[in-house]
Design a protein around this motif. Structure first.
Motif, PDB file in Angstrom:
ATOM      1  N   GLU A 142      -6.174 -13.100 -37.488  1.00 34.29           N
ATOM      2  CA  GLU A 142      -5.801 -14.556 -38.647  1.00 34.29           C
ATOM      3  C   GLU A 142      -4.210 -14.185 -38.833  1.00 34.29           C
ATOM      4  O   GLU A 142      -4.006 -15.177 -38.497  1.00 34.29           O
ATOM      5  CB  GLU A 142      -6.847 -14.581 -39.699  1.00 34.29           C
ATOM      6  CG  GLU A 142      -8.361 -15.564 -38.303  1.00 34.29           C
ATOM      7  CD  GLU A 142      -9.225 -15.621 -39.336  1.00 34.29           C
ATOM      8  OE1 GLU A 142      -9.043 -15.450 -41.201  1.00 34.29           O
ATOM      9  OE2 GLU A 142     -10.471 -16.139 -39.189  1.00 34.29           O
ATOM     10  N   PRO A 143      -4.646 -13.304 -39.684  1.00 33.46           N
ATOM     11  CA  PRO A 143      -3.163 -13.130 -40.451  1.00 33.46           C
ATOM     12  C   PRO A 143      -2.179 -12.497 -39.086  1.00 33.46           C
ATOM     13  O   PRO A 143      -1.569 -12.029 -39.950  1.00 33.46           O
ATOM     14  CB  PRO A 143      -3.048 -12.226 -41.682  1.00 33.46           C
ATOM     15  CG  PRO A 143      -4.309 -11.344 -41.257  1.00 33.46           C
ATOM     16  CD  PRO A 143      -5.166 -12.424 -40.059  1.00 33.46           C
ATOM     17  N   ILE A 144      -1.937 -12.919 -38.275  1.00 28.01           N
ATOM     18  CA  ILE A 144      -0.925 -11.631 -36.990  1.00 28.01           C
ATOM     19  C   ILE A 144       0.628 -12.734 -37.455  1.00 28.01           C
ATOM     20  O   ILE A 144       1.838 -11.799 -37.497  1.00 28.01           O
ATOM     21  CB  ILE A 144      -1.698 -12.844 -35.865  1.00 28.01           C
ATOM     22  CG1 ILE A 144      -1.143 -11.311 -34.838  1.00 28.01           C
ATOM     23  CG2 ILE A 144      -1.232 -13.434 -35.881  1.00 28.01           C
ATOM     24  CD1 ILE A 144      -1.252 -11.353 -33.094  1.00 28.01           C
TER      25      ILE A 144
ATOM     26  N   HIS B 291     -15.306  -3.538 -31.286  1.00 27.35           N
ATOM     27  CA  HIS B 291     -14.092  -4.126 -30.466  1.00 27.35           C
ATOM     28  C   HIS B 291     -12.524  -4.275 -30.921  1.00 27.35           C
ATOM     29  O   HIS B 291     -12.191  -3.962 -31.929  1.00 27.35           O
ATOM     30  CB  HIS B 291     -14.818  -5.760 -31.645  1.00 27.35           C
ATOM     31  CG  HIS B 291     -15.344  -6.371 -31.142  1.00 27.35           C
ATOM     32  ND1 HIS B 291     -16.397  -7.360 -30.296  1.00 27.35           N
ATOM     33  CD2 HIS B 291     -17.036  -6.358 -32.058  1.00 27.35           C
ATOM     34  CE1 HIS B 291     -17.536  -7.475 -30.284  1.00 27.35           C
ATOM     35  NE2 HIS B 291     -18.092  -7.244 -31.700  1.00 27.35           N
ATOM     36  N   LYS B 292     -11.968  -4.236 -30.265  1.00 26.61           N
ATOM     37  CA  LYS B 292     -10.519  -3.975 -30.218  1.00 26.61           C
ATOM     38  C   LYS B 292      -9.570  -4.993 -30.079  1.00 26.61           C
ATOM     39  O   LYS B 292      -9.864  -5.699 -29.326  1.00 26.61           O
ATOM     40  CB  LYS B 292     -10.057  -2.753 -28.356  1.00 26.61           C
ATOM     41  CG  LYS B 292      -9.116  -2.732 -28.700  1.00 26.61           C
ATOM     42  CD  LYS B 292      -8.584  -0.866 -27.522  1.00 26.61           C
ATOM     43  CE  LYS B 292      -7.349  -0.333 -27.480  1.00 26.61           C
ATOM     44  NZ  LYS B 292      -5.675  -1.825 -27.631  1.00 26.61           N
ATOM     45  N   CYS B 293      -8.320  -4.966 -30.557  1.00 27.79           N
ATOM     46  CA  CYS B 293      -7.442  -5.666 -30.921  1.00 27.79           C
ATOM     47  C   CYS B 293      -6.333  -5.717 -29.502  1.00 27.79           C
ATOM     48  O   CYS B 293      -5.932  -4.954 -29.099  1.00 27.79           O
ATOM     49  CB  CYS B 293      -6.437  -5.602 -31.326  1.00 27.79           C
ATOM     50  SG  CYS B 293      -5.380  -7.248 -32.735  1.00 27.79           S
ATOM     51  N   GLN B 294      -6.479  -7.050 -28.825  1.00 26.31           N
ATOM     52  CA  GLN B 294      -5.421  -7.109 -27.572  1.00 26.31           C
ATOM     53  C   GLN B 294      -4.565  -6.980 -28.404  1.00 26.31           C
ATOM     54  O   GLN B 294      -3.337  -6.764 -27.300  1.00 26.31           O
ATOM     55  CB  GLN B 294      -6.087  -8.436 -26.956  1.00 26.31           C
ATOM     56  CG  GLN B 294      -7.170  -8.327 -26.849  1.00 26.31           C
ATOM     57  CD  GLN B 294      -7.904  -7.475 -25.865  1.00 26.31           C
ATOM     58  OE1 GLN B 294      -6.938  -6.891 -24.473  1.00 26.31           O
ATOM     59  NE2 GLN B 294      -9.217  -7.054 -25.131  1.00 26.31           N
TER      60      GLN B 294
ATOM     61  N   HIS C 182       1.705 -13.115 -40.343  1.00 29.22           N
ATOM     62  CA  HIS C 182       2.106 -12.559 -41.290  1.00 29.22           C
ATOM     63  C   HIS C 182       1.950 -10.506 -41.352  1.00 29.22           C
ATOM     64  O   HIS C 182       2.388  -9.948 -42.494  1.00 29.22           O
ATOM     65  CB  HIS C 182       1.993 -12.701 -42.613  1.00 29.22           C
ATOM     66  CG  HIS C 182       2.040 -14.260 -43.100  1.00 29.22           C
ATOM     67  ND1 HIS C 182       3.839 -14.961 -43.078  1.00 29.22           N
ATOM     68  CD2 HIS C 182       1.620 -15.492 -42.776  1.00 29.22           C
ATOM     69  CE1 HIS C 182       3.165 -16.256 -42.854  1.00 29.22           C
ATOM     70  NE2 HIS C 182       2.007 -16.735 -42.753  1.00 29.22           N
ATOM     71  N   GLY C 183       1.289 -10.292 -40.636  1.00 31.36           N
ATOM     72  CA  GLY C 183       0.416  -9.262 -40.506  1.00 31.36           C
ATOM     73  C   GLY C 183       1.385  -7.948 -40.184  1.00 31.36           C
ATOM     74  O   GLY C 183       2.386  -8.385 -39.411  1.00 31.36           O
ATOM     75  N   SER C 184       0.734  -6.579 -39.347  1.00 32.14           N
ATOM     76  CA  SER C 184       1.585  -5.987 -38.994  1.00 32.14           C
ATOM     77  C   SER C 184       1.424  -5.876 -37.341  1.00 32.14           C
ATOM     78  O   SER C 184       2.464  -6.231 -36.467  1.00 32.14           O
ATOM     79  CB  SER C 184       1.312  -4.595 -38.824  1.00 32.14           C
ATOM     80  OG  SER C 184      -0.280  -4.919 -38.361  1.00 32.14           O
ATOM     81  N   CYS C 185       0.756  -6.954 -36.574  1.00 29.54           N
ATOM     82  CA  CYS C 185       0.710  -7.458 -35.762  1.00 29.54           C
ATOM     83  C   CYS C 185       1.980  -8.383 -34.660  1.00 29.54           C
ATOM     84  O   CYS C 185       2.224  -7.973 -33.870  1.00 29.54           O
ATOM     85  CB  CYS C 185      -0.862  -8.176 -35.087  1.00 29.54           C
ATOM     86  SG  CYS C 185      -1.787  -6.966 -34.856  1.00 29.54           S
ATOM     87  N   LYS C 186       2.393  -8.495 -36.165  1.00 33.37           N
ATOM     88  CA  LYS C 186       2.853  -9.597 -35.762  1.00 33.37           C
ATOM     89  C   LYS C 186       4.728  -8.812 -35.363  1.00 33.37           C
ATOM     90  O   LYS C 186       5.147  -9.264 -34.020  1.00 33.37           O
ATOM     91  CB  LYS C 186       3.770 -10.632 -36.888  1.00 33.37           C
ATOM     92  CG  LYS C 186       5.179 -11.398 -36.354  1.00 33.37           C
ATOM     93  CD  LYS C 186       4.962 -12.339 -37.813  1.00 33.37           C
ATOM     94  CE  LYS C 186       6.481 -13.182 -37.800  1.00 33.37           C
ATOM     95  NZ  LYS C 186       6.713 -13.915 -39.052  1.00 33.37           N
ATOM     96  N   LYS C 187       5.081  -7.984 -36.197  1.00 33.48           N
ATOM     97  CA  LYS C 187       5.728  -7.079 -35.052  1.00 33.48           C
ATOM     98  C   LYS C 187       6.395  -6.519 -34.328  1.00 33.48           C
ATOM     99  O   LYS C 187       6.775  -6.351 -33.468  1.00 33.48           O
ATOM    100  CB  LYS C 187       6.407  -5.510 -36.824  1.00 33.48           C
ATOM    101  CG  LYS C 187       6.326  -6.317 -38.165  1.00 33.48           C
ATOM    102  CD  LYS C 187       6.167  -5.108 -38.592  1.00 33.48           C
ATOM    103  CE  LYS C 187       6.740  -5.426 -40.428  1.00 33.48           C
ATOM    104  NZ  LYS C 187       7.200  -4.443 -41.308  1.00 33.48           N
ATOM    105  N   GLN C 188       4.356  -6.485 -33.707  1.00 27.04           N
ATOM    106  CA  GLN C 188       4.425  -6.106 -32.400  1.00 27.04           C
ATOM    107  C   GLN C 188       4.097  -6.689 -31.309  1.00 27.04           C
ATOM    108  O   GLN C 188       4.293  -6.478 -30.614  1.00 27.04           O
ATOM    109  CB  GLN C 188       2.854  -5.100 -32.385  1.00 27.04           C
ATOM    110  CG  GLN C 188       2.385  -4.021 -32.971  1.00 27.04           C
ATOM    111  CD  GLN C 188       1.192  -3.139 -32.973  1.00 27.04           C
ATOM    112  OE1 GLN C 188       0.195  -3.759 -32.287  1.00 27.04           O
ATOM    113  NE2 GLN C 188       1.070  -2.087 -33.880  1.00 27.04           N
TER     114      GLN C 188
END
Length: 320
Positions: A190-192, A170-173, A194-200
């Motif tokens: 779920e922790p998007i 399963h790939k993250c979008q 506060h996580g690294s994906c938020k920066k992206q």
């Protein structure tokens, strides 16, 4: 042993000769003239044996100038008042010259030592900078190795995922990460906030805003270029219409000129014909006038026709 001592003295002499030739900032060596007289009372009070035994360098330093630069040529023995032995005088003068040269050598060596210390200090500073650069490069190399190790691990994981099949992970979008289990993906998403994906996501939003601004600028630029191109086409059409009008006027002017020239030529031809006809008619009239005036009255027919002659004879017919 004496040969070894002589060789050592020769080597020392060569070294001192080099110092004399290359003083390294010290003025060139030159023996000074000697004008001072020797203080016999002062030297008689010195205990040479004590100085040698106790290594009294202070006494040597206090009297070295008096010994080196005193004039012994006019000195006499205080007991017999006889001049000093010439050989002994030569020995003393050689000792004075030797001491003076040794003083110069001491000064030269001190200056050379200071110069060498400066060079050593510069080398130490350069060595320190080199060590700092090496430490910095070592840190960079360590970071590069860590990055290489991380990328190798990532490549190995991607290869495993590719071997497992596209439907088994399963790939993250929102980022480039992929997970073998959907629960891991959910825990990652779920922790998007506060996580690294938020920066992206923020980076993507910034990129979208930048793209919108660029698109707006491009649209404005295209509108400006399109308007300028339209104005250019309008000016070209006006210029072409003006040139076409000028060409049509020139053609009409040429055509009119040709018609005028044709009419002029036609009128000239008609005028010439009329003139020639008038000339012919005038010639006939002149001939007729000449004939009526001169030829007809002088002929017999003309006389008979003019009236009956005497004797009852008419023109052209005999009388009966």
């Amino acid at each position: 042993k004496s040969f070894s001592n002589s060789l050592c003295y020769l080597q020392c002499g060569n070294m001192f000769g080099n110092m004399l030739a290359n003083p390294s900032g010290i003025p060139a060596f030159k023996f000074q003239s000697r004008h001072n007289s020797i203080d016999w009372r002062r030297f008689s009070a010195i205990d040479v044996e004590r100085v040698a035994r106790e290594l009294d360098v202070t006494t040597l330093q206090e009297n070295i100038a008096s010994v080196t630069f005193c004039n012994l040529d006019s000195e006499k023995c205080p007991h017999c008042q006889q001049p000093i032995d010439p050989v002994l005088l030569k020995v003393l003068k050689m000792a004075q010259l030797t001491i003076e040269y040794l003083l110069h050598s001491q000064e030269y060596l001190s200056a050379s030592l200071a110069l060498q210390e400066e060079q050593v200090q510069a080398c130490l500073e350069e060595l320190t900078q080199t060590k700092q650069q090496l430490d910095k490069q070592a840190e960079e190399l360590k970071g590069v190795k860590e990055e290489s190790r991380r990328r190798k691990k990532m490549i190995a994981t991607q290869q495993l995922l590719l071997q497992a099949g596209t439907n088994n992970y399963h790939k993250c979008q929102l980022c480039d990460k992929a997970f073998m289990n959907y629960s891991y993906l959910q825990a990652h998403v779920e922790p998007i906030t506060h996580g690294s994906c938020k920066k992206q996501v923020e980076q993507m939003e910034d990129e979208i805003q930048k793209l919108k601004m660029k698109l707006k600028e491009t649209h404005t630029l295209l509108e400006t270029e399109r308007e300028a191109e339209t104005q250019q086409k309008i000016r070209q059409r006006e210029e072409e219409g003006r040139r076409e009008s000028e060409r049509w006027k020139e053609e009409e002017r040429t055509k009119f000129q040709k018609e005028v020239d044709g009419l002029r030529q036609l009128f000239l031809t008609e005028f010439k014909d009329i003139a020639s006809k008038n000339s012919a008619l005038e010639g006939v009239s002149e001939m007729e006038s000449f004939y009526l005036t001169w030829v007809l009255p002088s002929s017999p027919e003309a006389s008979g026709a003019a009236g009956p002659k005497p004797g009852g004879v008419q023109s052209g017919h005999p009388t009966g």
